[in-house]
Design a protein around this motif. Structure first.
Motif, PDB file in Angstrom:
ATOM      1  N   ALA A  49       0.793  -1.282  -0.097  1.00 55.12           N
ATOM      2  CA  ALA A  49       0.089   0.027  -0.342  1.00 55.12           C
ATOM      3  C   ALA A  49       0.959   1.430   0.423  1.00 55.12           C
ATOM      4  CB  ALA A  49      -0.929   0.397   1.375  1.00 55.12           C
ATOM      5  N   ARG A  50       0.583   1.982  -0.807  1.00 51.69           N
ATOM      6  CA  ARG A  50       1.280   3.090  -0.506  1.00 51.69           C
ATOM      7  C   ARG A  50       0.614   4.380   0.423  1.00 51.69           C
ATOM      8  NH1 ARG A  50      -0.573   2.702  -5.705  1.00 51.69           N
ATOM      9  NH2 ARG A  50      -1.646   4.502  -5.887  1.00 51.69           N
ATOM     10  N   ILE A  51       2.055   4.921   1.076  1.00 52.64           N
ATOM     11  CA  ILE A  51       0.943   6.192   1.771  1.00 52.64           C
ATOM     12  C   ILE A  51       1.428   7.506   1.554  1.00 52.64           C
ATOM     13  CG2 ILE A  51       2.234   6.581   3.832  1.00 52.64           C
ATOM     14  CD1 ILE A  51       2.998   4.192   4.582  1.00 52.64           C
ATOM     15  N   ALA A  52       0.361   8.315   1.364  1.00 49.57           N
ATOM     16  CA  ALA A  52       0.115   9.532   0.878  1.00 49.57           C
ATOM     17  C   ALA A  52       0.316  11.022   2.213  1.00 49.57           C
ATOM     18  CB  ALA A  52      -0.743  10.245   0.043  1.00 49.57           C
ATOM     19  N   ALA A  53       1.483  11.700   1.324  1.00 50.15           N
ATOM     20  CA  ALA A  53       1.971  12.911   2.698  1.00 50.15           C
ATOM     21  C   ALA A  53       0.208  13.706   2.944  1.00 50.15           C
ATOM     22  CB  ALA A  53       2.794  13.577   1.881  1.00 50.15           C
ATOM     23  N   SER A  54      -0.408  13.370   2.277  1.00 53.36           N
ATOM     24  CA  SER A  54      -1.448  14.440   2.473  1.00 53.36           C
ATOM     25  C   SER A  54      -2.932  13.960   2.347  1.00 53.36           C
ATOM     26  CB  SER A  54      -1.354  16.274   1.951  1.00 53.36           C
ATOM     27  OG  SER A  54      -1.067  16.209   0.753  1.00 53.36           O
ATOM     28  N   ILE A  55      -4.210  14.274   2.518  1.00 51.06           N
ATOM     29  CA  ILE A  55      -5.636  13.975   2.385  1.00 51.06           C
ATOM     30  C   ILE A  55      -5.217  14.703   0.485  1.00 51.06           C
ATOM     31  CG2 ILE A  55      -7.521  14.750   2.241  1.00 51.06           C
ATOM     32  CD1 ILE A  55      -7.368  15.217   5.330  1.00 51.06           C
ATOM     33  N   ALA A  56      -4.434  15.943   0.316  1.00 53.65           N
ATOM     34  CA  ALA A  56      -4.969  15.802  -1.025  1.00 53.65           C
ATOM     35  C   ALA A  56      -3.865  14.906  -2.071  1.00 53.65           C
ATOM     36  CB  ALA A  56      -4.906  17.104  -1.363  1.00 53.65           C
ATOM     37  N   GLU A  57      -2.808  14.710  -1.837  1.00 53.58           N
ATOM     38  CA  GLU A  57      -2.471  14.009  -2.238  1.00 53.58           C
ATOM     39  C   GLU A  57      -2.958  12.284  -2.499  1.00 53.58           C
ATOM     40  OE1 GLU A  57       1.264  11.475  -1.296  1.00 53.58           O
ATOM     41  OE2 GLU A  57       2.380  13.166  -1.311  1.00 53.58           O
ATOM     42  N   LEU A  58      -3.624  11.898  -0.882  1.00 50.65           N
ATOM     43  CA  LEU A  58      -4.395  10.789  -1.136  1.00 50.65           C
ATOM     44  C   LEU A  58      -5.272  10.950  -2.219  1.00 50.65           C
ATOM     45  CD1 LEU A  58      -5.663   8.160   1.506  1.00 50.65           C
ATOM     46  CD2 LEU A  58      -7.233   9.426   0.252  1.00 50.65           C
ATOM     47  N   GLY A  59      -6.517  12.042  -2.347  1.00 46.35           N
ATOM     48  CA  GLY A  59      -7.565  12.348  -3.020  1.00 46.35           C
ATOM     49  C   GLY A  59      -6.860  12.460  -4.883  1.00 46.35           C
ATOM     50  N   ALA A  60      -5.954  12.615  -4.706  1.00 48.30           N
ATOM     51  CA  ALA A  60      -5.846  13.126  -6.481  1.00 48.30           C
ATOM     52  C   ALA A  60      -5.053  11.558  -7.110  1.00 48.30           C
ATOM     53  CB  ALA A  60      -4.852  13.855  -6.518  1.00 48.30           C
ATOM     54  N   GLN A  61      -5.238  10.693  -6.178  1.00 48.41           N
ATOM     55  CA  GLN A  61      -4.613   8.854  -6.664  1.00 48.41           C
ATOM     56  C   GLN A  61      -5.114   7.808  -6.217  1.00 48.41           C
ATOM     57  OE1 GLN A  61      -0.781   7.621  -5.260  1.00 48.41           O
ATOM     58  NE2 GLN A  61      -0.787   9.985  -4.152  1.00 48.41           N
ATOM     59  N   VAL A  62      -7.082   8.790  -5.684  1.00 47.40           N
ATOM     60  CA  VAL A  62      -8.401   7.208  -5.945  1.00 47.40           C
ATOM     61  C   VAL A  62      -9.236   7.559  -6.827  1.00 47.40           C
ATOM     62  CG1 VAL A  62      -6.722   6.916  -4.116  1.00 47.40           C
ATOM     63  CG2 VAL A  62      -8.890   8.423  -3.902  1.00 47.40           C
ATOM     64  N   GLU A  63     -10.074   6.702  -6.733  1.00 49.39           N
ATOM     65  CA  GLU A  63     -11.277   6.542  -6.928  1.00 49.39           C
ATOM     66  C   GLU A  63     -12.001   6.159  -6.167  1.00 49.39           C
ATOM     67  OE1 GLU A  63     -12.210   3.745 -11.126  1.00 49.39           O
ATOM     68  OE2 GLU A  63      -9.573   3.555 -10.465  1.00 49.39           O
ATOM     69  N   HIS A  64     -12.107   5.854  -5.045  1.00 53.21           N
ATOM     70  CA  HIS A  64     -12.688   5.501  -4.114  1.00 53.21           C
ATOM     71  C   HIS A  64     -12.083   5.463  -3.028  1.00 53.21           C
ATOM     72  CE1 HIS A  64     -15.061   2.499  -1.610  1.00 53.21           C
ATOM     73  NE2 HIS A  64     -14.450   3.296  -1.058  1.00 53.21           N
ATOM     74  N   VAL A  65     -12.378   5.918  -2.235  1.00 51.98           N
ATOM     75  CA  VAL A  65     -11.681   6.866  -0.076  1.00 51.98           C
ATOM     76  C   VAL A  65     -13.301   6.136   0.963  1.00 51.98           C
ATOM     77  CG1 VAL A  65     -12.573   8.833  -0.913  1.00 51.98           C
ATOM     78  CG2 VAL A  65     -10.610   7.715   1.350  1.00 51.98           C
ATOM     79  N   GLY A  66     -12.330   5.866   1.724  1.00 50.87           N
ATOM     80  CA  GLY A  66     -13.308   5.143   2.401  1.00 50.87           C
ATOM     81  C   GLY A  66     -12.968   6.163   3.723  1.00 50.87           C
ATOM     82  N   ILE A  67     -13.959   6.476   4.626  1.00 54.24           N
ATOM     83  CA  ILE A  67     -13.614   7.247   5.869  1.00 54.24           C
ATOM     84  C   ILE A  67     -14.212   6.849   7.126  1.00 54.24           C
ATOM     85  CG2 ILE A  67     -13.543   9.496   6.529  1.00 54.24           C
ATOM     86  CD1 ILE A  67     -12.631   9.780   4.297  1.00 54.24           C
ATOM     87  N   CYS A  68     -12.552   7.025   7.896  1.00 53.97           N
ATOM     88  CA  CYS A  68     -13.756   5.873   9.337  1.00 53.97           C
ATOM     89  C   CYS A  68     -12.961   7.396  10.403  1.00 53.97           C
ATOM     90  CB  CYS A  68     -13.103   4.774   9.750  1.00 53.97           C
ATOM     91  SG  CYS A  68     -14.159   3.793  10.603  1.00 53.97           S
ATOM     92  N   VAL A  69     -12.795   8.821  10.523  1.00 56.30           N
ATOM     93  CA  VAL A  69     -12.465   9.213  11.405  1.00 56.30           C
ATOM     94  C   VAL A  69     -13.518   9.403  12.403  1.00 56.30           C
ATOM     95  CG1 VAL A  69     -11.311  10.328  10.029  1.00 56.30           C
ATOM     96  CG2 VAL A  69     -13.564  11.255   9.552  1.00 56.30           C
ATOM     97  N   ILE A  70     -13.009   9.932  13.569  1.00 59.72           N
ATOM     98  CA  ILE A  70     -13.234   9.718  15.071  1.00 59.72           C
ATOM     99  C   ILE A  70     -15.064  10.856  15.281  1.00 59.72           C
ATOM    100  CG2 ILE A  70     -12.576  11.886  16.041  1.00 59.72           C
ATOM    101  CD1 ILE A  70     -12.014  10.347  18.191  1.00 59.72           C
ATOM    102  N   ASP A  71     -15.396  11.513  14.177  1.00 60.86           N
ATOM    103  CA  ASP A  71     -16.556  12.776  14.380  1.00 60.86           C
ATOM    104  C   ASP A  71     -16.679  12.950  13.163  1.00 60.86           C
ATOM    105  OD1 ASP A  71     -14.991  14.546  14.740  1.00 60.86           O
ATOM    106  OD2 ASP A  71     -14.992  14.584  17.014  1.00 60.86           O
ATOM    107  N   ASP A  72     -18.391  14.076  13.631  1.00 60.47           N
ATOM    108  CA  ASP A  72     -18.884  14.918  12.860  1.00 60.47           C
ATOM    109  C   ASP A  72     -17.578  15.700  12.159  1.00 60.47           C
ATOM    110  OD1 ASP A  72     -21.997  14.479  12.471  1.00 60.47           O
ATOM    111  OD2 ASP A  72     -20.752  13.472  14.232  1.00 60.47           O
ATOM    112  N   ALA A  73     -17.044  16.029  12.723  1.00 60.73           N
ATOM    113  CA  ALA A  73     -16.442  17.709  12.819  1.00 60.73           C
ATOM    114  C   ALA A  73     -14.705  17.230  11.704  1.00 60.73           C
ATOM    115  CB  ALA A  73     -15.284  18.459  14.133  1.00 60.73           C
ATOM    116  N   ALA A  74     -14.348  15.575  11.978  1.00 58.74           N
ATOM    117  CA  ALA A  74     -13.183  15.390  11.216  1.00 58.74           C
ATOM    118  C   ALA A  74     -13.473  14.647  10.205  1.00 58.74           C
ATOM    119  CB  ALA A  74     -12.664  13.680  11.624  1.00 58.74           C
TER     120      ALA A  74
END
Length: 270
Positions: free
Chosen positions: A53-78
């Motif tokens: 698996a690759r590790i992105a340096a930022s959310i933006a870097e991850l977003g630019a590389q993928v078609e599907h992204v799962g989010i499992c962060v802690i709360d609404d604000a996150a």
């Protein structure tokens, strides 16, 4: 982690590598899905070093590389913070799948903002905890466009056993909050029953075994039976918070959740 052949599946991302998100991401990787990870805390990425698996340096870097992204962060604000950055970075046609437990309106907000950028959203909270995630046996509650679910299904099936579609945005989160609140109420009632038994002179282990073989059995009792006491249950605060979220979603004074609140308050005081 052993090497796996890369599948023909979509390029995937995953954000939120906590006790539940990490095994979900690992199941995706082990299934051969090309996966990119990002985490706010570097230590949560350590178990994935050396994995395919690759590790992105930022959310933006991850977003630019993928078609599907799962989010499992802690709360609404996150969720709102992470999704805001993803929506700006992802290509049109990509999808965001929200596995976090949130207020129903949070996914509606994300879906509205994503639609304006040509990005789709699937609301998909899960039930079962880390053990079920590790076994690929989570239950996934989904809401949103059914066509988006069908596109995401091959990814969801890497870590789930059952997938339900419940309607438009907000329906899956509402169902998740009801489910968690019902578990909290059952735990509270089991706690009260065992306390009553102790007061009346019954030995706890014998009473638990009897109840588990009788009509009073419940999943809440089974969970409590594995703990020395309700206070030792590590997810107590998280469950109480879900009851608070359900109350907020239903509106102050709603009679629909009053019974659940009363049952839970006796064992999970705020």
């Amino acid at each position: 982690m052993s090497e796996v052949a890369v599948s023909e599946g979509p390029a995937c991302g995953f954000i939120g590598l906590g006790s539940q998100g990490a095994p979900m991401a690992r199941r995706m990787i082990d299934a051969g899905l090309p996966t990119v990870l990002w985490a706010r805390r570097a230590q949560t990425l350590e178990p994935f070093r050396g994995a395919p698996a690759r590790i992105a340096a930022s959310i933006a870097e991850l977003g630019a590389q993928v078609e599907h992204v799962g989010i499992c962060v802690i709360d609404d604000a996150a969720v709102l913070e992470v999704c805001g950055q993803l929506i700006a970075a992802m290509r049109p046609g990509g999808r965001i799948v929200i596995h976090s437990t949130t207020l129903p309106q949070t996914c509606r907000i994300v879906a509205r903002d994503a639609r304006a950028r040509g990005v789709s959203v699937l609301e998909a909270p899960v039930s079962g905890g880390a053990p079920a995630a590790e076994a690929g046996a989570l239950t996934v509650m989904t809401a949103g466009d059914l066509a988006i679910l069908e596109q995401a299904r091959p990814v969801l099936e890497t870590f789930s056993r059952r997938i339900f579609h419940l309607g438009d945005y907000g329906a899956a989160q509402t169902a998740k909050l009801v489910n968690n609140s019902l578990l909290a109420a059952k735990l509270a009632m089991a706690h009260q029953a065992l306390s009553a038994g102790a007061t009346l002179g019954l030995e706890r282990r014998a009473l638990v075994e009897l109840l588990q073989a009788s009509s009073g059995r419940s999943f809440g009792l089974d969970v409590l039976a594995r703990q020395p006491s309700l206070e030792a249950f590590s997810n107590a605060d998280a469950l109480a918070d879900k009851v608070r979220l359900l109350s907020e979603a239903a509106g102050d004074g709603s009679s629909a959740v009053t019974g659940l609140q009363r049952a839970v308050a006796s064992a999970f005081p705020s």
